[in-house]
Design an enzyme around this catalytic site. Structure first.
Site, short mmCIF file in Angstrom:
data_model
loop_
_atom_site.label_atom_id
_atom_site.label_comp_id
_atom_site.label_asym_id
_atom_site.label_seq_id
_atom_site.Cartn_x
_atom_site.Cartn_y
_atom_site.Cartn_z
N GLU A 171 0.42 90.78 55.00
CA GLU A 171 1.03 89.84 54.05
C GLU A 171 1.51 90.58 52.80
O GLU A 171 2.58 90.28 52.26
CB GLU A 171 0.03 88.75 53.67
N GLU A 213 4.92 85.79 55.94
CA GLU A 213 5.13 87.09 55.28
C GLU A 213 4.50 88.21 56.10
O GLU A 213 5.09 89.29 56.25
CB GLU A 213 4.55 87.05 53.87
N ASP A 257 5.48 90.39 52.01
CA ASP A 257 5.94 89.75 50.77
C ASP A 257 7.05 90.58 50.14
O ASP A 257 8.09 90.06 49.71
CB ASP A 257 4.76 89.59 49.82
#
Length: 236
Positions: free
Chosen positions: A57, A128, A61
């Site tokens: 993640e 993400e 992102d």
């Protein structure tokens, strides 16, 4: 990372769907796709040793923000402030809404604990992480093309005027009530990926609570919850 046959079939079916178009993912890449969709609540419950999706993640992102920033830069001639407002599409509540609207069955693949709801934050975080797995598998150019195919219309249709804090303040002023007060309730998460929780109060009464990856996102979410309480489920 070992994956049982049923899980492997589900992942390969999703990856080879027209939405993604990845038909030949190797074992290592497939393991990352699986990990991207595993929330820590699932690991706590099952006792599995394999990692959750938080490291992926973190990377995803950054990759997603780059992809969306380039898309916005190339398609909108506005000022820096207008481009920044359009980047709000990547905030959890907006990203989760877009994933659901895409109707590709992504949320069904996320593994969570039996008592854990698949919140917008969990859905957005898993997406993400999936973007990171995709990037590590096929590179930036193909990831960009896949995300563009999935989300271009959602980004184009995103309203940049959803300023819930401003809307809440204006609503309260019309009701001759005091201005809202935002208070930091807590901060959690690891240093590189903090999560903030804020409450919003009016005349000493808490009317909303919100969390987010930034203080701005958390206070906007708190204001949104307050508006739902005051005005109903579609506060605008």
């Amino acid at each position: 990372m070992e994956i049982d046959r049923d899980r492997e079939r589900l992942l390969r079916a999703f990856l080879s769907s027209p939405a993604i178009g990845r038909r030949r993912a190797g074992a290592e890449a497939l393991g990352r796709y699986h990990q991207a969709l595993v929330h820590r609540s699932h690991l706590r419950e099952t006792g599995e040793i394999a990692g959750d999706n938080e490291r992926l993640e973190f990377l995803g992102d950054r990759v997603l923000n780059l992809i969306v920033a380039e898309f916005v830069f190339r398609n909108y001639p506005g000022s820096e402030g207008e481009l920044t407002a359009r980047m709000e599409w990547t905030e959890n509540r907006n990203l989760a809404r877009a994933i659901t609207a895409a109707d590709i069955g992504f949320e069904d693949l996320i593994l969570v604990g039996s008592r854990q709801e698949k919140t917008p934050g969990i859905i957005a975080g898993a997406f993400e992480a999936f973007v990171a797995a995709l990037y590590l598998d096929v590179g930036l150019a193909r990831t960009n093309a896949i995300i563009g195919r999935l989300m271009a219309d959602e980004i184009r249709n995103f309203r940049t005027d959803r300023n819930y804090k401003k809307t809440l303040q204006e609503y309260l002023q019309k009701q001759d009530r005091s201005l809202p007060v935002y208070i930091l309730e807590g901060r959690s998460g690891v240093p590189h990926q903090p999560r903030f929780t804020y409450t919003v109060s009016v005349e000493g009464e808490v009317i909303g609570r919100g969390s987010g990856r930034s203080k701005a996102e958390a206070t906007q979410n708190a204001a949104h919850e307050a508006l739902i309480l005051l005005k109903g489920p579609h506060p605008g």
